[in-house]
Motif scaffolding. Structure first.
Motif, PDB file in Angstrom:
ATOM      1  N   GLU A  78       0.844  -1.186   0.000  1.00 35.76           N
ATOM      2  CA  GLU A  78       0.000   0.000   0.000  1.00 35.76           C
ATOM      3  C   GLU A  78       0.881   1.238   0.000  1.00 35.76           C
ATOM      4  N   ALA A  79       0.454   2.214  -0.735  1.00 33.65           N
ATOM      5  CA  ALA A  79       1.215   3.478  -0.789  1.00 33.65           C
ATOM      6  C   ALA A  79       1.056   4.227   0.518  1.00 33.65           C
ATOM      7  N   VAL A  80       2.143   4.747   0.996  1.00 35.27           N
ATOM      8  CA  VAL A  80       2.134   5.561   2.209  1.00 35.27           C
ATOM      9  C   VAL A  80       2.588   6.955   1.822  1.00 35.27           C
ATOM     10  N   TYR A  81       1.780   7.945   2.150  1.00 33.51           N
ATOM     11  CA  TYR A  81       2.111   9.324   1.772  1.00 33.51           C
ATOM     12  C   TYR A  81       2.465  10.121   2.994  1.00 33.51           C
TER      13      TYR A  81
END
Length: 81
Positions: A78-81
């Protein structure tokens, strides 16, 4: 006179309930649902793999066999921003 083997699959961690009844071919050629009295072990879907369960049906000398394949859940990024 005969009960066919059963095969199922689930994802790792999913709920699965062993059947309480299975289809049986009777000696007169008809098919009837019959109750499974007990299974030899409880289902555990926490680990991927293939597992064999054997059940008992009243009046049937052989065991009912169910093969359950627990499929590993693919790793998700999952992308973490």
């Amino acid at each position: 006179s005969a009960i066919s083997d059963i095969a199922n699959s689930v994802e790792e961690g999913a709920a699965f309930t062993l059947p309480t009844a299975v289809a049986a071919k009777m000696s007169d050629g008809t098919t009837k649902n019959v109750n499974v009295i007990s299974w030899n072990k409880q289902v555990d879907t926490t680990k991927p793999g293939t597992y064999l369960y054997e059940g008992t049906v009243s009046g049937y000398s052989n065991k009912v066999r169910l093969t359950l394949t627990v499929k590993e859940i693919p790793f998700r990024v999952e992308a973490v921003y």
